[in-house]
Design a protein around this motif. Structure first.
Motif, mmCIF file in Angstrom:
data_model
loop_
_atom_site.group_PDB
_atom_site.id
_atom_site.type_symbol
_atom_site.label_atom_id
_atom_site.label_comp_id
_atom_site.label_asym_id
_atom_site.label_seq_id
_atom_site.Cartn_x
_atom_site.Cartn_y
_atom_site.Cartn_z
ATOM 1 N N ALA A 296 19.529 -16.896 8.669
ATOM 2 C CA ALA A 296 18.933 -15.558 8.558
ATOM 3 C C ALA A 296 20.033 -14.534 8.742
ATOM 4 O O ALA A 296 20.975 -14.741 9.510
ATOM 5 N N ILE B 124 16.366 -14.384 4.613
ATOM 6 C CA ILE B 124 16.095 -15.687 5.215
ATOM 7 C C ILE B 124 16.346 -16.747 4.146
ATOM 8 O O ILE B 124 16.005 -16.558 2.974
ATOM 9 N N VAL C 130 11.726 -11.344 2.550
ATOM 10 C CA VAL C 130 11.433 -11.453 3.979
ATOM 11 C C VAL C 130 10.050 -10.889 4.261
ATOM 12 O O VAL C 130 9.725 -9.779 3.843
#
Length: 446
Positions: free
Chosen positions: A49, A63, A69
């Motif tokens: 991340a 991510i 996200v």
């Protein structure tokens, strides 16, 4: 075959490929995707991340293995809370320990993240990190993993700086500064914005009569008939409007009969006064009563004569539909129509409050008629209303009265168009940005 320090050839090759992709990224979004997905060939991890600095701390912006996200996901919220609990004052790589976390973060760890996690600063050497790379897996991290992670994060730090809007803007201004043509162009633009021009505004306009005579109801009554057509030319004394005369005529008849009775009583008393002292004593009273009835009859006759409204002078009658007045009750002084001189004209401009500028008597004005838009007519402002008024369309406007500098054959009362009124001189920059400045001031309250 393995390279020195435990770096095999495959990982070095993957590192070169990631560097090539990072330097060729054309947007921060593309660079974020590369940093959390394609770095897996260099550093073996299961999850990654990217966290960037925001108003409320470090926010997850990318991510691994997902296209976008979800800010409400448990994983994104958990990672942000765990990173927020770390001491990031030093820009150095560190492993995140589960032992130093509160109960909730510790309990959720096993549900959303592998056992081993590492935070790597994303920044060029000597700079404060603007992002952190979170990577996690089940196996422990080796020195080679740490070295490769720091190296690839440094590459991403360089790329983020190159793609930042501030860097691009600075580069543009730098090129303009170094370019004599750009500098000359900048000077010319600034000089052009300082050119004085007259502040002007456009507003609806109409040619109206100057000082028209108001034809109003002389008394309360009901309009029986309008005797002229709209915009017709009339002569002095010509009948214009007739009111219903039933009440006025009845009053005149009653007053006339009352006068006859009073005169008869006075004549009888006058004849009897030679022999009758009582009749002689009533003569003064009866004469006064006859005079009173005479005044009442004259007043009733005056009212009856006003049943028909006549033109006070030659001119043009201005009103709308005659059927709007037939059978309509009117009050004393209520306007029915206007009587105007066709040769005496002026321009009435309705200047909206939003476009209001400072106007003084004698300010220039141009009239563009809808029927002849390519033949503007010059004029000058005569007066401006002190405060705005509401139009039938519920618009707040200032009433501006102007006079035309020239007479043309086709000009007549009732023509409409657009007027351009001009005020004082201002810089061209203010003329162009006046509306944005006004909107910004009203929005921010400054």
């Amino acid at each position: 075959m393995a390279a020195e320090g435990g770096l095999d050839t495959a990982r070095l090759s993957a590192l070169f490929e990631v560097e090539h992709r990072a330097r060729g990224a054309d947007s921060p979004t593309t660079l974020r995707f590369i940093s959390v997905n394609e770095s897996r060939g260099v550093v073996d991890y299961r999850q990654a991340a990217l966290l960037e600095s925001g108003i409320r701390g470090w926010r997850v912006t990318a991510i691994s293995d997902v296209p976008a996200v979800d800010r409400n996901s448990l994983y994104a919220q958990w990672v942000e809370r765990v990173v927020g609990l770390q001491d990031l004052s030093e820009a150095s790589t560190r492993e995140v320990s589960i032992d130093n976390l509160p109960d909730w973060e510790r309990g959720v760890w096993s549900e959303v993240c592998p056992a081993r996690a590492m935070l790597v600063p994303v920044a060029a050497p000597g700079q404060t990190p603007s992002a952190w790379l979170w990577i996690a897996r089940e196996q422990a991290w080796s020195d080679a993993d740490r070295f490769l992670a720091e190296h690839v994060a440094e590459v991403f730090g360089h790329a983020f700086v190159a793609l930042s809007p501030r860097r691009r803007r600075g580069s543009l201004f730098g090129r303009l500064k170094r370019s004599s043509v750009g500098l000359l162009l900048l000077v010319l633009v600034i000089a052009a914005l300082a050119i004085p021009v007259r502040l002007s505004a456009l507003a609806p306009a109409e040619i109206v009569a100057r000082d028209p005579t108001i034809v109003a109801a002389p008394m309360e009554g009901v309009v029986e008939k309008v005797l002229v057509e709209p915009n017709a030319r009339v002569e002095k004394g010509q009948p214009l409007v007739r009111l219903q005369d039933l009440e006025a005529r009845n009053r005149f008849d009653v007053a006339n009969e009352a006068l006859k009775v009073a005169n008869a009583r006075y004549s009888k008393a006058l004849q009897e006064s030679f022999d009758d002292p009582k009749s002689r004593a009533e003569l003064a009273t009866l004469k006064a009563e006859a005079q009173l009835r005479e005044v009442e009859r004259a007043f009733a006759k005056q009212k009856l004569d006003k049943i028909v409204l006549r033109a006070e002078h030659d001119g043009l009658v201005i009103f709308n539909d005659p059927n709007d007045w037939s059978g309509r009750p009117v009050r004393t002084g209520e306007r029915i129509m206007e009587l105007a001189d066709p040769a005496s004209q002026e321009v009435r401009v309705q200047l909206p409050v939003d476009d209001a500028i400072v106007l003084e008597a004698g300010a220039p004005m141009k009239l563009f008629l809808d029927s002849r838009p390519l033949q503007p007519i010059d004029g000058k402002v005569r007066r401006v209303s002190y405060k705005p008024e509401v139009t039938p369309r519920d618009q707040m406007v200032y009433r501006v009265i102007a006079r035309l500098d020239e007479e043309r054959d086709y000009l007549r009362i009732g023509l409409r168009g657009t007027a351009k009124v001009s005020g004082s001189k201002v810089p061209l920059g203010y003329y162009i940005f006046r509306r944005p400045i006004t909107a910004l001031r009203q929005t921010l309250g400054i």
